[in-house]
Design a protein around this motif. Sequence first.
Motif, PDB file in Angstrom:
ATOM      1  N   MET A 149      -3.976 -54.425  33.419  1.00 17.44           N
ATOM      2  CA  MET A 149      -4.099 -54.124  31.986  1.00 17.44           C
ATOM      3  C   MET A 149      -5.476 -54.493  31.444  1.00 17.44           C
ATOM      4  SD  MET A 149      -0.401 -55.533  30.641  1.00 17.44           S
ATOM      5  CE  MET A 149       1.076 -55.347  31.634  1.00 17.44           C
ATOM      6  N   ASP A 150      -6.343 -54.985  32.325  1.00 17.31           N
ATOM      7  CA  ASP A 150      -7.709 -55.358  31.942  1.00 17.31           C
ATOM      8  C   ASP A 150      -7.731 -56.443  30.865  1.00 17.31           C
ATOM      9  OD1 ASP A 150     -10.462 -55.177  32.306  1.00 17.31           O
ATOM     10  OD2 ASP A 150     -10.715 -53.716  30.703  1.00 17.31           O
ATOM     11  N   LEU A 151      -6.848 -57.423  31.028  1.00 12.75           N
ATOM     12  CA  LEU A 151      -6.790 -58.541  30.091  1.00 12.75           C
ATOM     13  C   LEU A 151      -7.588 -59.722  30.643  1.00 12.75           C
ATOM     14  CD1 LEU A 151      -3.008 -58.359  29.109  1.00 12.75           C
ATOM     15  CD2 LEU A 151      -4.962 -57.919  27.615  1.00 12.75           C
ATOM     16  N   PRO A 152      -8.140 -60.568  29.741  1.00  9.02           N
ATOM     17  CA  PRO A 152      -8.951 -61.714  30.174  1.00  9.02           C
ATOM     18  C   PRO A 152      -8.095 -62.872  30.677  1.00  9.02           C
ATOM     19  CG  PRO A 152      -8.817 -61.684  27.788  1.00  9.02           C
ATOM     20  CD  PRO A 152      -8.106 -60.439  28.268  1.00  9.02           C
ATOM     21  N   LEU A 153      -7.721 -62.806  31.931  1.00 14.14           N
ATOM     22  CA  LEU A 153      -6.847 -63.807  32.525  1.00 14.14           C
ATOM     23  C   LEU A 153      -7.681 -65.002  32.985  1.00 14.14           C
ATOM     24  CD1 LEU A 153      -3.881 -64.236  33.107  1.00 14.14           C
ATOM     25  CD2 LEU A 153      -4.190 -63.084  35.303  1.00 14.14           C
ATOM     26  N   ALA A 154      -7.446 -66.152  32.354  1.00 10.96           N
ATOM     27  CA  ALA A 154      -8.270 -67.334  32.622  1.00 10.96           C
ATOM     28  C   ALA A 154      -7.680 -68.249  33.679  1.00 10.96           C
ATOM     29  CB  ALA A 154      -8.486 -68.119  31.323  1.00 10.96           C
ATOM     30  N   GLY A 155      -6.345 -68.283  33.800  1.00  8.71           N
ATOM     31  CA  GLY A 155      -5.759 -69.215  34.747  1.00  8.71           C
ATOM     32  C   GLY A 155      -4.260 -69.337  34.583  1.00  8.71           C
ATOM     33  N   LEU A 156      -3.721 -70.461  35.057  1.00 12.19           N
ATOM     34  CA  LEU A 156      -2.292 -70.741  35.032  1.00 12.19           C
ATOM     35  C   LEU A 156      -2.022 -72.028  34.257  1.00 12.19           C
ATOM     36  CD1 LEU A 156      -1.391 -70.115  38.803  1.00 12.19           C
ATOM     37  CD2 LEU A 156      -1.397 -68.450  36.927  1.00 12.19           C
ATOM     38  N   MET A 157      -0.806 -72.125  33.724  1.00 15.44           N
ATOM     39  CA  MET A 157      -0.395 -73.316  32.978  1.00 15.44           C
ATOM     40  C   MET A 157       0.973 -73.765  33.457  1.00 15.44           C
ATOM     41  SD  MET A 157       1.817 -74.440  30.333  1.00 15.44           S
ATOM     42  CE  MET A 157       2.013 -73.786  28.682  1.00 15.44           C
ATOM     43  N   CYS A 158       1.215 -75.079  33.460  1.00 14.91           N
ATOM     44  CA  CYS A 158       2.568 -75.569  33.760  1.00 14.91           C
ATOM     45  C   CYS A 158       2.866 -76.821  32.956  1.00 14.91           C
ATOM     46  CB  CYS A 158       2.753 -75.848  35.250  1.00 14.91           C
ATOM     47  SG  CYS A 158       1.980 -77.367  35.852  1.00 14.91           S
ATOM     48  N   ILE A 159       4.169 -77.071  32.799  1.00 16.71           N
ATOM     49  CA  ILE A 159       4.693 -78.299  32.201  1.00 16.71           C
ATOM     50  C   ILE A 159       5.710 -78.856  33.201  1.00 16.71           C
ATOM     51  CG2 ILE A 159       5.858 -79.348  30.230  1.00 16.71           C
ATOM     52  CD1 ILE A 159       5.083 -76.826  28.611  1.00 16.71           C
ATOM     53  N   PRO A 160       5.350 -79.854  33.990  1.00 13.57           N
ATOM     54  CA  PRO A 160       6.277 -80.368  35.017  1.00 13.57           C
ATOM     55  C   PRO A 160       7.558 -80.926  34.405  1.00 13.57           C
ATOM     56  CG  PRO A 160       4.044 -81.160  35.406  1.00 13.57           C
ATOM     57  CD  PRO A 160       4.049 -80.538  34.042  1.00 13.57           C
ATOM     58  N   PRO A 161       8.650 -80.902  35.161  1.00 12.48           N
ATOM     59  CA  PRO A 161       9.888 -81.549  34.702  1.00 12.48           C
ATOM     60  C   PRO A 161       9.642 -83.029  34.421  1.00 12.48           C
ATOM     61  CG  PRO A 161      10.298 -80.206  36.659  1.00 12.48           C
ATOM     62  CD  PRO A 161       8.807 -80.269  36.491  1.00 12.48           C
ATOM     63  N   VAL A 162      10.289 -83.539  33.399  1.00 11.46           N
ATOM     64  CA  VAL A 162      10.027 -84.925  32.992  1.00 11.46           C
ATOM     65  C   VAL A 162      10.503 -85.934  34.031  1.00 11.46           C
ATOM     66  CG1 VAL A 162      10.052 -84.412  30.534  1.00 11.46           C
ATOM     67  CG2 VAL A 162      12.190 -84.993  31.666  1.00 11.46           C
ATOM     68  N   ASP A 163      11.471 -85.537  34.865  1.00 12.60           N
ATOM     69  CA  ASP A 163      12.054 -86.491  35.811  1.00 12.60           C
ATOM     70  C   ASP A 163      11.551 -86.297  37.239  1.00 12.60           C
ATOM     71  OD1 ASP A 163      13.254 -84.055  36.117  1.00 12.60           O
ATOM     72  OD2 ASP A 163      15.302 -84.817  36.291  1.00 12.60           O
ATOM     73  N   GLU A 164      10.443 -85.575  37.399  1.00  9.86           N
ATOM     74  CA  GLU A 164       9.888 -85.368  38.728  1.00  9.86           C
ATOM     75  C   GLU A 164       8.417 -85.796  38.764  1.00  9.86           C
ATOM     76  OE1 GLU A 164      10.543 -81.522  40.430  1.00  9.86           O
ATOM     77  OE2 GLU A 164      12.640 -81.440  39.759  1.00  9.86           O
ATOM     78  N   THR A 165       7.937 -86.096  39.966  1.00 11.93           N
ATOM     79  CA  THR A 165       6.540 -86.500  40.121  1.00 11.93           C
ATOM     80  C   THR A 165       5.622 -85.333  39.752  1.00 11.93           C
ATOM     81  OG1 THR A 165       7.170 -87.949  41.940  1.00 11.93           O
ATOM     82  CG2 THR A 165       4.831 -87.385  41.749  1.00 11.93           C
ATOM     83  N   PRO A 166       4.768 -85.500  38.734  1.00 14.04           N
ATOM     84  CA  PRO A 166       3.959 -84.364  38.283  1.00 14.04           C
ATOM     85  C   PRO A 166       2.978 -83.854  39.328  1.00 14.04           C
ATOM     86  CG  PRO A 166       3.303 -86.382  37.152  1.00 14.04           C
ATOM     87  CD  PRO A 166       4.556 -86.694  37.896  1.00 14.04           C
ATOM     88  N   SER A 167       2.533 -84.730  40.226  1.00 12.62           N
ATOM     89  CA  SER A 167       1.519 -84.311  41.197  1.00 12.62           C
ATOM     90  C   SER A 167       2.005 -83.155  42.068  1.00 12.62           C
ATOM     91  CB  SER A 167       1.099 -85.485  42.068  1.00 12.62           C
ATOM     92  OG  SER A 167       2.207 -86.006  42.787  1.00 12.62           O
ATOM     93  N   LEU A 168       3.316 -83.123  42.370  1.00 14.69           N
ATOM     94  CA  LEU A 168       3.850 -82.021  43.171  1.00 14.69           C
ATOM     95  C   LEU A 168       3.687 -80.689  42.448  1.00 14.69           C
ATOM     96  CD1 LEU A 168       7.160 -83.733  44.375  1.00 14.69           C
ATOM     97  CD2 LEU A 168       5.023 -83.478  45.660  1.00 14.69           C
TER      98      LEU A 168
END
Length: 217
Positions: A149-168
Amino acid sequence: MPLSDINDRIAAACERAGRDRSDVTLIAVSKVQPPERVEAVLAAGHRIFGENRVQEAQGKWPAWQKAHPDVALHLLGPLQSNKVRPAMELFDAIHSLDRAKLARRIADMAQELGRCPDLFVQVNTGEEDQKAGLPPAEVDGFVAEVRGMDLPLAGLMCIPPVDETPSLHFALLRKLAERNGLPGLSMGMSADFEEAVAFGATHVRVGSAIFGERVPT
């Protein structure tokens, strides 16, 4: 915690990771914060802010943008299709692109407005039912569709589960981004932004550690 302390911690995390401090953007998450707290951070010279809701941002940011034309606003929360126009008029980046219908609506509006915010695809790395975002297995195909679609895609985003190790989850997001040739990684919040920097975050979203606990509405 003062803004300067957060900046110092980001700088130290970058140094430990062998990264340049300029590679990490601090987004001060001002959602549901009293005006005086936001104005104090503006007075300290910070200019990059994040909001979760279009309507809330519409109610408070135009006056501040007029007073501080160099402010950049990032939409962090889910975006409804009927809010695309005001979102694209107000925000410089949208971190919650997660479905084809929304991408098509943004593409159409970009043609009409002649501009488009930077876009981050939200990935539901924990595959939580209550959370927005694409499951990891669908990211590659969706990224290809958005690029078509020729959109300016900059990257990815996430919000890890609160009860899991965020580094994974940070490691998974980085792997998905690298596989798709995407430079941006929007990950890390008040409790784990230093860990996110270690895993390559380019945008960290810090709210309560800067402003104090949010005031419920």
